[in-house]
Motif scaffolding. Structure first.
Motif, PDB file in Angstrom:
ATOM      1  N   MET A 306      94.229  37.276  64.989  1.00  0.00           N
ATOM      2  CA  MET A 306      94.589  36.293  63.478  1.00  0.00           C
ATOM      3  C   MET A 306      96.069  37.104  62.449  1.00  0.00           C
ATOM      4  SD  MET A 306      93.845  33.676  62.112  1.00  0.00           S
ATOM      5  CE  MET A 306      91.749  32.386  62.151  1.00  0.00           C
ATOM      6  N   TRP A 307      95.238  38.518  62.158  1.00  0.00           N
ATOM      7  CA  TRP A 307      96.082  38.698  62.026  1.00  0.00           C
ATOM      8  C   TRP A 307      97.710  38.718  61.853  1.00  0.00           C
ATOM      9  CZ3 TRP A 307      95.504  39.707  57.159  1.00  0.00           C
ATOM     10  CH2 TRP A 307      94.251  40.214  56.028  1.00  0.00           C
ATOM     11  N   ASN A 308      98.422  38.427  62.850  1.00  0.00           N
ATOM     12  CA  ASN A 308      99.457  38.527  64.332  1.00  0.00           C
ATOM     13  C   ASN A 308      99.232  36.909  63.539  1.00  0.00           C
ATOM     14  OD1 ASN A 308     101.563  39.442  65.442  1.00  0.00           O
ATOM     15  ND2 ASN A 308     101.075  37.719  66.265  1.00  0.00           N
ATOM     16  N   ALA A 309      99.296  36.095  63.215  1.00  0.00           N
ATOM     17  CA  ALA A 309      99.633  35.034  63.272  1.00  0.00           C
ATOM     18  C   ALA A 309      99.505  34.648  61.244  1.00  0.00           C
ATOM     19  CB  ALA A 309      97.672  34.154  63.437  1.00  0.00           C
ATOM     20  N   GLN A 311     100.610  37.331  59.294  1.00  0.00           N
ATOM     21  CA  GLN A 311     102.469  37.991  59.063  1.00  0.00           C
ATOM     22  C   GLN A 311     103.046  36.838  59.819  1.00  0.00           C
ATOM     23  OE1 GLN A 311     102.070  41.617  61.767  1.00  0.00           O
ATOM     24  NE2 GLN A 311     101.015  42.656  59.883  1.00  0.00           N
ATOM     25  N   THR A 312     103.037  36.202  60.557  1.00  0.00           N
ATOM     26  CA  THR A 312     104.004  35.504  61.199  1.00  0.00           C
ATOM     27  C   THR A 312     104.538  34.286  60.776  1.00  0.00           C
ATOM     28  OG1 THR A 312     103.357  35.251  63.275  1.00  0.00           O
ATOM     29  CG2 THR A 312     104.088  37.456  63.145  1.00  0.00           C
ATOM     30  N   GLY A 313     102.906  34.072  59.872  1.00  0.00           N
ATOM     31  CA  GLY A 313     103.227  32.148  59.281  1.00  0.00           C
ATOM     32  C   GLY A 313     102.453  31.571  60.744  1.00  0.00           C
ATOM     33  N   LEU A 314     102.457  31.777  61.793  1.00  0.00           N
ATOM     34  CA  LEU A 314     102.227  30.764  62.360  1.00  0.00           C
ATOM     35  C   LEU A 314     100.093  30.313  62.714  1.00  0.00           C
ATOM     36  CD1 LEU A 314     103.978  32.337  65.585  1.00  0.00           C
ATOM     37  CD2 LEU A 314     104.695  30.684  64.108  1.00  0.00           C
ATOM     38  N   ASP A 315      99.568  31.057  61.410  1.00  0.00           N
ATOM     39  CA  ASP A 315      98.066  30.126  61.815  1.00  0.00           C
ATOM     40  C   ASP A 315      97.806  29.017  61.039  1.00  0.00           C
ATOM     41  OD1 ASP A 315      99.463  31.194  59.642  1.00  0.00           O
ATOM     42  OD2 ASP A 315      97.057  31.332  58.578  1.00  0.00           O
ATOM     43  N   LYS A 316      99.066  28.672  61.138  1.00  0.00           N
ATOM     44  CA  LYS A 316      98.595  26.714  60.506  1.00  0.00           C
ATOM     45  C   LYS A 316      99.009  26.347  61.581  1.00  0.00           C
ATOM     46  CE  LYS A 316      99.809  27.352  55.206  1.00  0.00           C
ATOM     47  NZ  LYS A 316      99.793  29.028  55.641  1.00  0.00           N
ATOM     48  N   LEU A 317      99.466  26.659  62.777  1.00  0.00           N
ATOM     49  CA  LEU A 317     100.069  25.980  64.124  1.00  0.00           C
ATOM     50  C   LEU A 317      98.987  24.710  65.002  1.00  0.00           C
ATOM     51  CD1 LEU A 317     103.174  27.103  64.954  1.00  0.00           C
ATOM     52  CD2 LEU A 317     102.915  25.569  63.901  1.00  0.00           C
ATOM     53  N   GLN A 318      98.058  24.403  64.875  1.00  0.00           N
ATOM     54  CA  GLN A 318      97.356  23.240  65.854  1.00  0.00           C
ATOM     55  C   GLN A 318      97.311  24.341  67.108  1.00  0.00           C
ATOM     56  OE1 GLN A 318      94.602  22.039  65.228  1.00  0.00           O
ATOM     57  NE2 GLN A 318      93.478  21.544  66.794  1.00  0.00           N
ATOM     58  N   SER A 319      98.416  24.691  67.551  1.00  0.00           N
ATOM     59  CA  SER A 319      98.477  25.176  69.083  1.00  0.00           C
ATOM     60  C   SER A 319      98.096  26.957  69.104  1.00  0.00           C
ATOM     61  CB  SER A 319     100.248  24.790  69.867  1.00  0.00           C
ATOM     62  OG  SER A 319     100.999  25.665  69.329  1.00  0.00           O
ATOM     63  N   VAL A 320      98.475  27.982  67.691  1.00  0.00           N
ATOM     64  CA  VAL A 320      97.713  28.930  67.788  1.00  0.00           C
ATOM     65  C   VAL A 320      96.566  28.643  67.231  1.00  0.00           C
ATOM     66  CG1 VAL A 320      98.104  30.917  65.859  1.00  0.00           C
ATOM     67  CG2 VAL A 320      99.909  29.685  66.873  1.00  0.00           C
ATOM     68  N   HIS A 376      94.827  38.447  77.879  1.00  0.00           N
ATOM     69  CA  HIS A 376      96.162  37.071  77.583  1.00  0.00           C
ATOM     70  C   HIS A 376      95.880  35.962  76.387  1.00  0.00           C
ATOM     71  CE1 HIS A 376      99.475  36.989  79.786  1.00  0.00           C
ATOM     72  NE2 HIS A 376      99.434  35.118  80.165  1.00  0.00           N
ATOM     73  N   ILE A 377      95.431  35.519  76.526  1.00  0.00           N
ATOM     74  CA  ILE A 377      95.288  34.815  75.339  1.00  0.00           C
ATOM     75  C   ILE A 377      95.768  35.772  74.184  1.00  0.00           C
ATOM     76  CG2 ILE A 377      94.098  33.374  73.635  1.00  0.00           C
ATOM     77  CD1 ILE A 377      92.414  32.040  76.355  1.00  0.00           C
ATOM     78  N   ALA A 378      95.244  37.024  73.584  1.00  0.00           N
ATOM     79  CA  ALA A 378      95.375  37.440  72.551  1.00  0.00           C
ATOM     80  C   ALA A 378      96.515  38.350  72.701  1.00  0.00           C
ATOM     81  CB  ALA A 378      94.587  38.954  72.321  1.00  0.00           C
ATOM     82  N   ARG A 379      97.402  38.684  74.417  1.00  0.00           N
ATOM     83  CA  ARG A 379      98.913  38.700  74.335  1.00  0.00           C
ATOM     84  C   ARG A 379      99.598  37.514  73.836  1.00  0.00           C
ATOM     85  NH1 ARG A 379      97.188  40.152  79.529  1.00  0.00           N
ATOM     86  NH2 ARG A 379      96.788  43.001  79.256  1.00  0.00           N
ATOM     87  N   GLU A 380      99.420  36.612  74.204  1.00  0.00           N
ATOM     88  CA  GLU A 380     100.546  35.026  74.044  1.00  0.00           C
ATOM     89  C   GLU A 380     100.399  35.410  72.294  1.00  0.00           C
ATOM     90  OE1 GLU A 380      99.776  31.783  76.082  1.00  0.00           O
ATOM     91  OE2 GLU A 380      98.466  32.802  76.711  1.00  0.00           O
ATOM     92  N   LEU A 381      99.225  35.535  71.312  1.00  0.00           N
ATOM     93  CA  LEU A 381      98.608  34.986  70.369  1.00  0.00           C
ATOM     94  C   LEU A 381     100.211  36.513  69.028  1.00  0.00           C
ATOM     95  CD1 LEU A 381      95.925  33.492  69.902  1.00  0.00           C
ATOM     96  CD2 LEU A 381      97.553  32.485  69.524  1.00  0.00           C
ATOM     97  N   CYS A 382      99.856  37.159  70.652  1.00  0.00           N
ATOM     98  CA  CYS A 382     100.105  38.977  69.132  1.00  0.00           C
ATOM     99  C   CYS A 382     102.081  39.114  69.607  1.00  0.00           C
ATOM    100  CB  CYS A 382      99.731  39.687  69.696  1.00  0.00           C
ATOM    101  SG  CYS A 382      98.088  40.104  68.725  1.00  0.00           S
TER     102      CYS A 382
END
Length: 485
Positions: A306-309, A311-320, A376-382
């Motif tokens: 979540m912090w990575n999302a 940081q990079t501004g991806l937390d608003k994407l539905q897929s994320v 692996h999901i966490a790796r994808e998100l990071c």
């Protein structure tokens, strides 16, 4: 009756024989591979004496202050108190540790439930159970579990190969039994004692066997040798591997070279029925704190992702958000099984309150079997930067540091150093040697997956589904006889 951190450390300076990387360690409390995890356990002891924690980590009974962790559970509050205590510890130390005592004391509580079985063979052994439960409780002993033997060639019984491949009794004396063999065990080198028992039955239809032995072994006793794997702590800069350098729980091949076990430390010996009963009930309590640790692993994965999302501004994407929701479902699945197992707890044969066995064992399967996919999901998100980011020294050095600060600074809120710290944490949690080790540990620490499923099968009440389908399908009463077979 609660110990301090210094009392724990002093107890480890008993001349025990500990080897790591080909060298014998003179004082493990100062060795770089052991010091960090010993400090964590010492911190747990010291927390019990601090005003901010004492009332939630300890309680007073008969004018004695004792630890919550080792209190035999007799009512729901005993379990909720333990949940609170573990939460306080994990948040104080800032990480996850598993083998620190509270997750193995449950195996001794299982002996309380098997007391009558042990008494059938020798009343002395049943009395030993009572004494050791009280001794661990009264003296706040760091108690671990010795389970897995080297086993050797598994196609052969131990008698047809080197008999030491599984722990066995070689001699009886007036003072006690003498054992030989070896066990793999986490934290043995820096624990006070271990509950040793057979991994699997080394017997077929035998009623008696020298391999059917369960006892307490002092980790500093003559003849006990700890041959440890290489540690992760001290290998690299803690700035780059913050988890490995603080929370590595070192395993050892613990060799028992003609170790004398006094009769008062023996729980069962030779009787295969007693050994099989104890193995079958071993995790009815200890599975709870073991699975509870994975709740905090899930929280670390959610937090890092979540912090990575953010940081990079991806937390608003539905897929994320969907992938984050997968991690949340995993986490809440663990939480639900733990909570329900306490809410629907059952009285044990020994009068204790054990978590609902079906729910607890099903929760263990959920937590352990799904962990690889969740990592692996966490790796994808990071993202891929967790495997390509340079180390802290490169960020600090003139020449390389300026460029790294340029490309790792995201905005005014997220500068390069915070970005580097998060990626280093995520790498150590998900991608490092330490991360791979912890994943394998989770899959086998209590038992392999097939054993987890066998425990679920044995704990689940099939009567309800059978009766429901019998009535719904209109089956005849004759099938009731088949159901009982």
């Amino acid at each position: 009756m609660i110990r301090t951190g210094d009392e724990y450390r002093n107890g480890l300076r008993d001349g025990r024989e500990v080897w790591i990387d080909g060298e014998r360690v003179s004082d493990i409390t100062g060795h770089p591979a052991f010091r960090p995890i010993i400090d964590v356990k010492a911190r747990m002891y010291d927390m019990q004496h601090e005003a901010a924690y004492q009332d939630r980590l300890t309680y007073v009974e008969d004018n004695k202050r004792n630890t919550i962790f080792y209190k035999p559970p007799k009512e729901t509050r005993d379990w909720t108190d333990k949940v609170t205590a573990v939460d306080l510890v994990m948040k104080d130390i800032g990480g996850v540790v598993t083998r620190v005592g509270d997750e193995t004391i449950g195996e001794v509580w299982s002996l309380i439930d098997g007391r009558d079985v042990l008494a059938e063979f020798d009343p002395r052994f049943a009395d030993n159970v009572d004494r050791h439960v009280q001794n661990i409780f009264d003296n706040d002993i760091f108690h671990v579990s010795a389970n897995t033997d080297p086993k050797g060639d598994r196609s052969k019984p131990p008698q047809d190969q080197d008999p030491d491949m599984m722990v066995h009794v070689v001699k009886e004396t007036d003072a006690g039994i003498v054992i030989r063999g070896a066990k793999y065990e986490t934290a043995a080198a820096y624990a006070d004692q271990a509950f040793l028992k057979p991994t699997v039955g080394a017997w077929a239809n035998e009623k008696l066997s020298d391999y059917a032995v369960g006892c307490i072994v002092k980790m500093g006793a003559p003849g006990v040798k700890h041959i440890c794997r290489s540690g992760f702590a001290g290998r690299s800069d803690p700035k780059d591997y913050p988890l490995a350098n603080r929370f590595d729980e070192v395993e050892a091949l613990v060799v028992f070279d003609n170790v004398l076990i006094p009769w008062e430390d023996v729980f069962f010996y030779r009787h295969t029925k007693a050994a099989q009963y104890i193995r079958a009930t071993l995790h009815r309590y200890s599975a709870f704190p073991y699975v509870q640790r994975l709740l905090y692993v899930a929280d670390m994965m959610i937090g890092a992702a979540m912090w990575n999302a953010k940081q990079t501004g991806l937390d608003k994407l539905q897929s994320v958000r969907e992938k984050l929701a997968d991690l949340v479902c995993y986490r809440e699945g663990i939480n639900a099984h733990l909570t329900a197992s306490i809410t629907l707890a059952e009285k044990s044969p020994g009068g204790l309150l054990m978590p609902n066995q079906s729910l607890l064992y099903a929760g263990r399967v959920h937590a352990c079997s799904q962990l690889p996919a969740m990592m692996h999901i966490a790796r994808e998100l990071c993202g891929g930067q967790i495997c390509v980011t340079p180390n802290a020294a490169a960020f600090e050095a003139p020449g390389s540091g300026e460029w790294l600060k340029k490309f790792y600074s995201l905005n005014e809120e997220w500068e390069a150093e915070d970005r580097r710290k998060l990626l280093a944490f995520a790498r150590d949690l998900l991608n490092s040697d330490y991360a791979g080790h912890r994943l394998t540990f989770v899959q086998f620490a209590q038992a392999p997956h097939f054993n987890h499923l066998a425990a679920v099968y044995g704990a689940f009440d099939f009567e309800g589904p059978l009766d429901f389908v019998r009535k719904a399908a209109g089956l005849s009463d004759k099938v009731l006889g088949a159901k009982k077979q």
